[in-house]
Design a protein around this motif. Sequence first.
Motif, PDB file in Angstrom:
ATOM      1  N   VAL A 148       1.213  -0.999  -0.260  1.00  0.00           N
ATOM      2  CA  VAL A 148       0.134  -0.313   0.341  1.00  0.00           C
ATOM      3  C   VAL A 148       0.703   1.624  -0.260  1.00  0.00           C
ATOM      4  N   LEU A 149       0.342   2.158  -0.421  1.00  0.00           N
ATOM      5  CA  LEU A 149       1.291   3.472  -0.790  1.00  0.00           C
ATOM      6  C   LEU A 149      -0.117   4.768  -0.461  1.00  0.00           C
ATOM      7  N   ILE A 150       0.548   5.222   0.914  1.00  0.00           N
ATOM      8  CA  ILE A 150      -0.671   6.110   1.708  1.00  0.00           C
ATOM      9  C   ILE A 150      -0.520   7.847   1.009  1.00  0.00           C
ATOM     10  N   VAL A 151      -1.456   8.024   0.283  1.00  0.00           N
ATOM     11  CA  VAL A 151      -1.260  10.284  -0.031  1.00  0.00           C
ATOM     12  C   VAL A 151      -2.320  10.438   0.887  1.00  0.00           C
ATOM     13  N   ASP A 152      -1.899  11.271   1.647  1.00  0.00           N
ATOM     14  CA  ASP A 152      -2.025  12.394   2.238  1.00  0.00           C
ATOM     15  C   ASP A 152      -1.722  12.978   2.692  1.00  0.00           C
ATOM     16  N   ASP A 153      -2.014  14.967   2.077  1.00  0.00           N
ATOM     17  CA  ASP A 153      -0.830  16.223   2.441  1.00  0.00           C
ATOM     18  C   ASP A 153      -1.178  16.243   4.040  1.00  0.00           C
ATOM     19  N   LEU A 209       7.359   1.842  -6.858  1.00  0.00           N
ATOM     20  CA  LEU A 209       6.750   1.473  -5.708  1.00  0.00           C
ATOM     21  C   LEU A 209       6.377  -0.284  -6.263  1.00  0.00           C
ATOM     22  N   ARG A 210       5.169   0.246  -7.709  1.00  0.00           N
ATOM     23  CA  ARG A 210       4.477  -0.448  -8.072  1.00  0.00           C
ATOM     24  C   ARG A 210       3.460  -1.245  -6.866  1.00  0.00           C
ATOM     25  N   PRO A 211       2.801  -0.525  -6.109  1.00  0.00           N
ATOM     26  CA  PRO A 211       2.574  -0.944  -4.741  1.00  0.00           C
ATOM     27  C   PRO A 211       0.865  -1.127  -5.104  1.00  0.00           C
ATOM     28  N   ASP A 212       0.226  -2.732  -4.781  1.00  0.00           N
ATOM     29  CA  ASP A 212      -1.273  -2.824  -5.276  1.00  0.00           C
ATOM     30  C   ASP A 212      -2.032  -2.254  -4.664  1.00  0.00           C
ATOM     31  N   ALA A 262      -3.946   5.885 -15.982  1.00  0.00           N
ATOM     32  CA  ALA A 262      -2.929   6.137 -17.677  1.00  0.00           C
ATOM     33  C   ALA A 262      -1.087   5.764 -18.023  1.00  0.00           C
ATOM     34  N   ALA A 263      -0.860   5.660 -16.856  1.00  0.00           N
ATOM     35  CA  ALA A 263       0.321   4.488 -17.092  1.00  0.00           C
ATOM     36  C   ALA A 263       0.260   3.676 -17.252  1.00  0.00           C
ATOM     37  N   GLY A 264      -0.415   2.822 -16.884  1.00  0.00           N
ATOM     38  CA  GLY A 264      -0.635   0.939 -17.847  1.00  0.00           C
ATOM     39  C   GLY A 264      -0.389   0.225 -16.118  1.00  0.00           C
ATOM     40  N   GLY A 265       0.365   0.981 -14.976  1.00  0.00           N
ATOM     41  CA  GLY A 265       0.580  -0.250 -13.937  1.00  0.00           C
ATOM     42  C   GLY A 265      -0.777  -0.856 -13.182  1.00  0.00           C
ATOM     43  N   ARG A 266       0.041  -1.436 -12.517  1.00  0.00           N
ATOM     44  CA  ARG A 266      -0.883  -2.721 -11.389  1.00  0.00           C
ATOM     45  C   ARG A 266      -1.218  -1.490 -10.364  1.00  0.00           C
TER      46      ARG A 266
END
Length: 225
Positions: free
Chosen positions: A4-9, A46-49, A71-75
């Motif tokens: 997991v990648l966490i995104v928050d300011d 990092l290609r997180p799930d 758009a990058a087409g990653g996982r």
Amino acid sequence: MTTVLIVDDQSLQRYGFRMLLETAPDTEVVGEAAHGAEAVRMAAELRPDVVLMDIRMPGMDGIEATRRIIAAGGRSRILVLTTFDLDEYAHAVLRAGASGFLLKDARPEELLAGIRAVAEGDAVIAPALTRRLLDTYAHHLPGAPQGREGSMDPRWRALTDREREILVAIGQGWTNGEIAKHLVLSESTVKTHVGRVLAKIGARDRIQAVIFAYDLGLTRPNTPG
């Protein structure tokens, strides 16, 4: 293990999410991002799930970050976390490619279940919340063709009569159980039909199917059912 990648300011918000996720034996936090541009870069590296994505952030917001990651087409799949009653851009981030939408005050078990569901390829918005979301924000959606129920769209024409019934039901936010009861089918049969509908209309999950149904004018807010 779900990464997991966490995104928050807000750093305290990120810390809270990390503390929660670290208590789950099947999740691993691989990074944190404080804004959209950083999220796009880290998702590529990092290609997180799953990416837990806030919407309102300075600079690049969560909508654009979601659009670029998809758009990058990653996982990576995107699970949006925000304050529902205040965020008028909720539908936009779903259109950008997010796979789910949860409130920031969701219970810990709901968040963990949502992460697992998204990682497995499912949508995580409960039907009741789907109804509430679309009832609230449908007036923001672009006008959809009326009267012919999307009959000119080739994806609609590709569906069988039964699949069209299923799509309309999905658009109304019904669960598989509700659809099965209404159409007098087994839940396993409904699940098969749902999978075929998603494949034929090119939708990643039920949320995208709901948006598709609304775009075609197949269902509108507060449709009886």
